[in-house]
Design a protein around this motif. Structure first.
Motif: not given
Length: 140
Positions: A41-51, A90-105
């Motif tokens: 869902g995030c990737a589909i939204g991001g693909s439609a973004s001007p970014a 990653h464009i919309l910054e709504m994807d998952d976050v692992d708080k311990e590693s501070i990453s978006h796997p």
């Protein structure tokens, strides 16, 4: 004292290459399926973004053999497919976050697993196994 012969890279590679779908708990498989839908869902939204325009332009310039799907574009080679879809996720910054590693796997692992899975005509179970292995290695 740590074993001087221990290699974290080797341990991760051995884990990832030996993981079997039947060894993965049902709860983890359900999590991966849910997370895959979330990332998509995030990737589909991001693909439609001007970014998304810069990576789309680069992808079309690079061209290559059509091996895997890119959201909203024609198929591209496996590397470009993974890169574009990761970028979109990653464009919309709504994807998952692992708080311990501070990453978006998800946005790192899932596009690569899907691209390689498409390229190799892998089963859904193989793609899920790849995602689980990728998450484990990335988060460690």
């Amino acid at each position: 004292m740590m074993n001087p012969d221990f290699s974290a890279s080797r341990a991760c590679a051995q884990f990832a290459s030996s993981l079997q779908y039947q060894d993965i708990p049902d709860q983890v498989i359900d999590f991966v399926k849910r997370d895959l839908l979330d990332w998509l869902g995030c990737a589909i939204g991001g693909s439609a973004s001007p970014a998304s325009r810069p990576i789309k332009s680069v992808s079309l310039l690079l061209g290559g053999v059509r091996q895997a799907e890119v959201i909203g574009l024609s198929s591209q080679n496996v590397v470009t497919s993974a890169a574009c879809n990761a970028y979109f996720g990653h464009i919309l910054e709504m994807d998952d976050v692992d708080k311990e590693s501070i990453s978006h796997p998800a946005t790192v692992v899932m596009p690569a697993a899907l691209a390689v899975g498409a390229w190799n005509a892998s089963s859904g179970k193989d793609v899920i196994t790849s995602i689980v292995a990728g998450f484990e290695v990335m988060l460690r």
